[in-house]
Design an enzyme around this catalytic site. Structure first.
Site, short mmCIF file in Angstrom:
data_model
loop_
_atom_site.label_atom_id
_atom_site.label_comp_id
_atom_site.label_asym_id
_atom_site.label_seq_id
_atom_site.Cartn_x
_atom_site.Cartn_y
_atom_site.Cartn_z
N ASP A 33 0.82 -1.22 0.00
CA ASP A 33 0.00 0.00 0.00
C ASP A 33 0.85 1.26 0.00
O ASP A 33 0.34 2.37 0.07
CB ASP A 33 -0.99 0.00 1.18
N ASP A 37 4.99 -1.01 7.46
CA ASP A 37 4.13 -1.64 8.47
C ASP A 37 4.95 -2.58 9.36
O ASP A 37 6.16 -2.75 9.15
CB ASP A 37 2.98 -2.39 7.79
N ASP A 210 7.30 10.77 24.24
CA ASP A 210 7.16 11.95 23.40
C ASP A 210 6.88 13.20 24.24
O ASP A 210 6.02 13.16 25.14
CB ASP A 210 5.97 11.69 22.47
N GLU A 265 11.84 12.49 25.35
CA GLU A 265 12.07 13.67 24.53
C GLU A 265 11.72 14.88 25.40
O GLU A 265 10.55 15.15 25.64
CB GLU A 265 11.18 13.64 23.28
C1 GLC Z 1 7.49 14.92 19.10
C2 GLC Z 1 7.64 14.00 17.91
C3 GLC Z 1 7.09 14.66 16.71
C4 GLC Z 1 5.62 14.98 16.94
C5 GLC Z 1 5.44 15.78 18.22
C6 GLC Z 1 4.01 15.82 18.64
O1 GLC Z 1 8.25 16.06 18.96
O2 GLC Z 1 8.98 13.65 17.75
O3 GLC Z 1 7.22 13.90 15.54
O4 GLC Z 1 5.11 15.69 15.86
O5 GLC Z 1 6.15 15.23 19.29
O6 GLC Z 1 3.62 14.57 19.12
#
Ligand code: GLC
Length: 559
Positions: A33, A37, A210, A265
């Site tokens: 597609d 995945d 995240d 992050e």
């Molecule tokens: C983090 C992710 C990014 C995403 C953002 C919102 O920075 O690495 O890809 O857009 O969070 O979730």
């Protein structure tokens, strides 16, 4: 602890591992597609084991309307049908573990999709029992948003959207389709803990969390300082409440056997601030270290990044991470090219230096003290894809680093799409040459350099866990020494486009473990660093330099 000193004894796996980031949409496609995945990932796990990485971090594959390509989650506990299903995920984990690879998955705790049942419920009425799971504020008298916070991506857009049906604003640090959860509500915290347990019970080894510094916010929602106008609030949000929430998450993880981990992050502007999110070894295990991701190819800037990182982290005993590229930023090879072009480099020079810089950067990434993260495709030396306007899809303009990974030199590069379909983004550039099969067959390729570098790292206690000290070096060269119980390894990186004579008796004559440009190792290092070359050498015990066997020093270097 003294800077650069590392305690002895057994170390957790995530301090010694090399992580490999898979962005599932673009890694490998099993069903034609045009979107990668889980079965595609599974079919290439053996390639990752061959490369030598220890852990795979998989970006989101959960149910999602894909407004932010999976970072807008509508069900934390299921696989989006685009990527497969839970059974396929279980097979993937089993296969990875059988190959000795750990599996770390993304976790998006700051916000959900606006299509998540929680938000659908919360936005259905002001009286919804889940209304306060999100951050709502009444209209202001002049109709402006509740505060001056700016959303990510579009720096002119407020971090608020007015919800007509219920007459209030809701907060979103990212897109309006990604409403922020309100972690001040115990029910939110409990529900999000359950999502962690769901995947831990399925056997994942950890999480990449995240924008995890978003889970604590000042309840008064004060304006950001005027001098920060245009800076997205997610780069400024740094509230103490997050720390106790991270401690609760840490004890949840610690309650499971097998050293489950979390890398966060924490996208804040200061490394000192990021360091606080390790807590006192009771919050995040690791946090991403972003300045190197933005540093140009200049020795003094890298030197400063490294010094700042250790200065901020070492006093806490916090373990650093290193990253050159990810799914949110232009690939490092292209970043270095662009910075050099801005500094006046001509096209012919760039053509020669481009790959050489990326190779030397790889050696740096894999030899610094800390945990390295490799982003899919950098091991092929991929540059940013040039995505035409008509095919750009990302609200944050990040399509170029997300182009599909080329697997072979066939016309479809291992992405055979069904009639009428196309890959979701155009293929990465130079795919005829820069693909896995072609590079696997060439010992001089970037792929083999990554493999060798990872193997050299794994075989060297000094590189995996040794002390670190920057060494004096000529302008444009970064030199550092790693050491562990008599194993002394020097890493020498020439950031300039000309040969440099190191003339350093402590490294001349040393055994060459790795050279960024050449798989054929010379017997003893001759002290000459080629343009954009990185060399890793091991000092021989009890020997000193003789200078024998040196290449002739080019005239340009003679005094
Ligand atoms: C983090 C992710 C990014 C995403 C953002 C919102 O920075 O690495 O890809 O857009 O969070 O979730």
């Amino acid at each position: 602890m003294a800077a650069g000193a590392v305690p002895d004894g057994p170390r957790p796996w995530w301090q010694e591992a090399v992580f490999y980031q898979v962005y599932p949409r673009s890694f490998a496609d099993s069903d034609g597609d045009g979107v990668g995945d889980l079965a595609g990932i599974r079919s290439h796990l053996a390639d990752l084991a061959w490369l030598g990485v220890d852990a795979v971090w998989i970006s989101p594959f959960f149910r999602s309307p894909m407004a932010d390509f999976g970072y807008d989650v509508s069900d934390y506990c299921d696989v989006d049908p685009l990527f497969g299903d839970l059974a396929e995920f279980d097979h993937l984990v089993d296969d990875a573990h059988a190959l000795g690879l750990r599996v770390v998955i993304d976790w998006v705790p700051n916000h959900t999709s606006d299509q998540h049942p929680w938000f659908l419920d919360a936005s259905s009425s002001r009286d919804s029992p889940r209304r306060d799971w999100y951050v709502w504020r009444d209209p202001t008298p002049d109709g402006s948003p509740p505060n001056n916070w700016v959303a990510a991506f579009d720096r002119t857009a407020p971090a608020w959207t007015f919800h007509e049906a219920t007459g209030q604003w809701y907060l979103h640090m990212f897109e309006s389709a990604q409403p922020d959860l309100d972690w001040d509500q115990p029910a939110v915290e409990a529900a999000m803990h359950d999502t962690l347990r769901f995947w831990l019970d399925r056997g994942v080894d950890g999480f990449r969390a995240d924008v995890v510094h978003g889970i604590g916010k000042d309840p008064a929602l004060p304006d950001d300082p005027p001098e920060m106008a245009g800076v997205p609030h997610c780069a400024l949000n740094d509230h103490p409440a997050t720390h106790r929430r991270l401690r609760a998450i840490r004890s949840l993880l610690d309650g499971y056997p097998g050293e489950r981990m979390m890398v966060g992050e924490v996208f804040l502007l200061s490394t000192e601030a990021v360091a606080t999110y390790y807590g006192h070894d009771d919050e995040l295990h690791l946090a991403f270290n972003f300045p190197p991701l933005f540093a140009p190819w200049l020795a003094d800037q890298w030197r400063r990044c490294i010094e700042d990182t250790f200065a901020a982290l070492d006093p806490r005993g916090a373990w650093p991470t290193w990253v050159l590229s990810n799914h949110d930023n232009p690939r490092h090879r292209t970043r270095y090219d662009r910075a050099a072009a801005r500094a006046g480099e001509d096209a012919a020079t760039a053509a020669v230096r481009s790959e050489a810089r990326a190779r030397a950067a790889a050696v740096l990434l894999l030899t610094l003290r800390g945990t390295p993260f490799v982003y899919q495709g950098e091991e092929l030396g991929l540059a940013e894809a040039d995505v035409p306007d008509g095919r750009r899809v990302d609200p944050g303009g990040r399509d170029g680093c997300r182009a599909p990974v080329p697997w072979d030199a066939s016309p479809d590069h291992g992405w055979p799409v069904r009639a009428g379909a196309d890959t979701w983004l155009p293929m990465a550039p130079e795919a005829d040459l820069r693909n896995r099969v072609t590079e696997a067959g060439d010992p001089r390729s970037v792929l083999h350099l990554y493999r060798r570098a990872i193997a050299v790292r794994r075989a060297s206690p000094a590189l995996v866990r040794g002390s670190f000290s920057l060494q004096d070096a000529p302008d444009g060269v970064l030199a550092f020494r790693r050491g562990h119980r008599g194993d002394t390894v020097d890493v020498l990186v020439n950031f300039t486009g000309t040969m440099v004579d190191l003339d350093d008796p402590t490294v001349v004559g040393a055994e060459v473990l790795l050279a960024s440009d050449d798989p054929a190792l010379t017997d003893g290092f001759d002290g000459l660093l080629g343009p954009d070359q990185a060399v890793v050498v091991r000092r021989r015990r009890g020997t000193c330099a003789t200078g024998a066997g040196r290449r002739p020093v080019p005239d340009v270097l003679q005094p």
